[in-house]
Design a protein around this motif. Structure first.
Motif, short mmCIF file in Angstrom:
data_model
loop_
_atom_site.label_atom_id
_atom_site.label_comp_id
_atom_site.label_asym_id
_atom_site.label_seq_id
_atom_site.Cartn_x
_atom_site.Cartn_y
_atom_site.Cartn_z
N LEU A 3 0.85 -1.17 0.00
CA LEU A 3 0.00 0.00 0.00
C LEU A 3 0.89 1.23 0.00
CD1 LEU A 3 -2.68 -1.19 2.55
CD2 LEU A 3 -2.71 -1.35 0.06
N CYS A 4 1.31 1.66 -1.19
CA CYS A 4 2.36 2.67 -1.34
C CYS A 4 1.76 4.00 -1.73
CB CYS A 4 3.37 2.20 -2.40
SG CYS A 4 4.71 3.36 -2.70
N PHE A 5 1.67 4.94 -0.79
CA PHE A 5 1.20 6.28 -1.06
C PHE A 5 2.35 7.26 -0.86
CE2 PHE A 5 -2.81 4.57 -1.45
CZ PHE A 5 -3.74 5.54 -1.76
N PRO A 6 2.34 8.37 -1.63
CA PRO A 6 3.40 9.36 -1.47
C PRO A 6 3.41 9.93 -0.06
CG PRO A 6 2.12 9.79 -3.45
CD PRO A 6 1.39 8.74 -2.67
N LEU A 204 -3.18 10.00 -12.96
CA LEU A 204 -2.82 9.33 -11.72
C LEU A 204 -2.12 8.01 -12.01
CD1 LEU A 204 -2.98 9.17 -8.60
CD2 LEU A 204 -5.16 7.96 -8.90
N LYS A 205 -2.64 7.25 -12.95
CA LYS A 205 -2.07 5.94 -13.27
C LYS A 205 -0.68 6.09 -13.89
CE LYS A 205 -5.02 2.90 -14.99
NZ LYS A 205 -6.12 2.35 -15.83
N GLU A 206 -0.45 7.19 -14.60
CA GLU A 206 0.86 7.41 -15.22
C GLU A 206 1.87 7.95 -14.22
OE1 GLU A 206 0.11 10.01 -18.47
OE2 GLU A 206 -0.91 8.48 -19.69
N LYS A 207 1.46 8.93 -13.39
CA LYS A 207 2.39 9.60 -12.49
C LYS A 207 2.57 8.85 -11.17
CE LYS A 207 1.26 14.22 -14.29
NZ LYS A 207 2.61 14.64 -14.71
N PHE A 208 1.50 8.25 -10.69
CA PHE A 208 1.53 7.56 -9.40
C PHE A 208 0.85 6.19 -9.53
CE2 PHE A 208 1.30 12.14 -8.48
CZ PHE A 208 2.49 12.31 -7.77
N PRO A 209 1.41 5.30 -10.32
CA PRO A 209 0.75 4.00 -10.55
C PRO A 209 0.57 3.19 -9.26
CG PRO A 209 3.01 3.97 -11.37
CD PRO A 209 2.69 5.40 -11.06
N ALA A 210 1.48 3.32 -8.31
CA ALA A 210 1.35 2.58 -7.05
C ALA A 210 0.14 3.05 -6.25
CB ALA A 210 2.62 2.72 -6.22
N ALA A 212 -2.74 4.26 -7.56
CA ALA A 212 -3.92 3.68 -8.21
C ALA A 212 -4.05 2.20 -7.87
CB ALA A 212 -3.83 3.88 -9.72
N ALA A 213 -2.95 1.48 -7.89
CA ALA A 213 -2.98 0.05 -7.58
C ALA A 213 -3.38 -0.19 -6.13
CB ALA A 213 -1.61 -0.58 -7.86
N ASP A 236 -15.09 -4.96 -14.76
CA ASP A 236 -13.86 -5.76 -14.63
C ASP A 236 -12.80 -5.05 -13.79
OD1 ASP A 236 -14.82 -7.92 -16.18
OD2 ASP A 236 -14.30 -6.83 -18.02
N GLY A 237 -13.25 -4.20 -12.88
CA GLY A 237 -12.32 -3.51 -11.98
C GLY A 237 -11.58 -2.35 -12.60
N GLN A 238 -12.03 -1.88 -13.76
CA GLN A 238 -11.35 -0.77 -14.42
C GLN A 238 -11.78 0.58 -13.83
OE1 GLN A 238 -8.91 -1.22 -16.89
NE2 GLN A 238 -9.18 -3.32 -16.12
N PHE A 239 -10.80 1.47 -13.67
CA PHE A 239 -11.13 2.84 -13.30
C PHE A 239 -11.87 3.52 -14.45
CE2 PHE A 239 -7.52 2.04 -10.49
CZ PHE A 239 -7.88 2.70 -9.32
#
Length: 278
Positions: A3-6, A204-210, A212-213, A236-239
């Motif tokens: 669970l990786c947040f900035p 968000l997915k490009e700059k901070f993929p962790a 979003a995951a 299917d769990g897509q944003f």
């Protein structure tokens, strides 16, 4: 995935969680007051108008849209990041205070992940929205969960409980929680430096993929430590992107308007005392 947040050291200059930004035409200042002993069933946090001392409903009296064109909305934080108590606005109590959720007669706490239970992001709600338990969502084909729309706020600092701020909407996830539609709106506080360059979920997915995951994985897994199966998602769990999220928000805002005006059945006995749907 971890669970990786900035951290606040990764993104410097974010304004303190206590800072608030509201439509000036509504209130000059807002504050909070608490009643009852902390960590008991009697504890409550009320939102107040500090000019008058009166309690206000954060569900009904705060404006939803601050700048609809830019996707900037009002946000109430219920659960600070990295905490364990499951706090929520009470739709049935007068003035709709924040209180700790109770399940099977016990105060509720997050137990996931087992190695160190905590929610990894700020979590709250959008005022003047409602997911109708008597209406099937046209896309998920599941009934609403009878709550305002939930918000995952991804700013790097813990946001204090009861903090009211403006957020930029980035996208959403369609969680299906025990058969009910439970939208998770993804947002970032407007006054966070993390907001710079984030306009849509793809950013968000490009700059901070962790990040979003971590959001996706946490909601999928957080009940497993209580012996329940994984949660499931629609699509299917897509944003979904900001445009889609704003359409979800607008629809549920319209549903709220119909609830408080009496056009929809208040089957759960919610407190609508000061609500105005204009």
């Amino acid at each position: 995935r971890s669970l990786c947040f900035p951290s606040s050291t990764m993104i410097r200059g974010a304004l303190r969680a206590s800072q608030r930004l509201l439509a000036p035409s509504l209130l000059t200042t807002v504050g909070t007051e608490t009643t009852g002993p902390w960590m008991t069933e009697d504890w409550r946090m009320f939102v107040t108008d500090t000019n008058t001392g009166n309690k206000i409903s954060p569900w009904h009296d705060l404006p939803l849209f601050l700048d609809a064109e830019k996707g900037v909305l009002t946000y109430l934080n219920e659960i600070p990041a990295r905490s364990t108590a499951k706090m929520e606005l009470s739709p049935k109590l007068e003035s709709n205070p924040i209180k700790q959720d109770i399940k099977k007669g016990k105060l509720r706490y997050f137990t996931y992940p087992a190695s160190g239970p905590a929610i990894p992001f700020n979590y709250g709600m959008l005022p003047q929205t409602f997911e109708d338990p008597e209406e099937k969502d046209p896309d998920t084909q599941c009934f609403g969960d009878a709550d305002p729309l939930d918000v995952v706020e991804i700013g790097p600092e813990d946001c204090g409980m009861g903090t009211i701020s403006s957020v930029k909407i980035l996208g959403c996830l369609a969680l299906i929680d025990e058969g009910e539609t439970d939208w998770k709106i993804i947002a970032v506080r407007s006054n966070s430096r993390m907001a710079e360059g984030l306009e849509d979920i793809k950013d968000l997915k490009e700059k901070f993929p962790a990040v979003a995951a971590a959001i996706h994985d946490w909601f999928e897994m957080y009940k497993t430590t209580d012996g329940k199966p994984k949660n499931v998602y629609a699509f299917d769990g897509q944003f979904k992107n900001r445009e889609y999220a704003m359409s979800v928000i607008q629809h549920n805002h319209n549903v709220w308007k119909e609830l408080v005006s009496g056009k929809r059945n208040n089957s759960k006995g919610f407190w609508l005392g000061t609500a105005k749907s204009s």
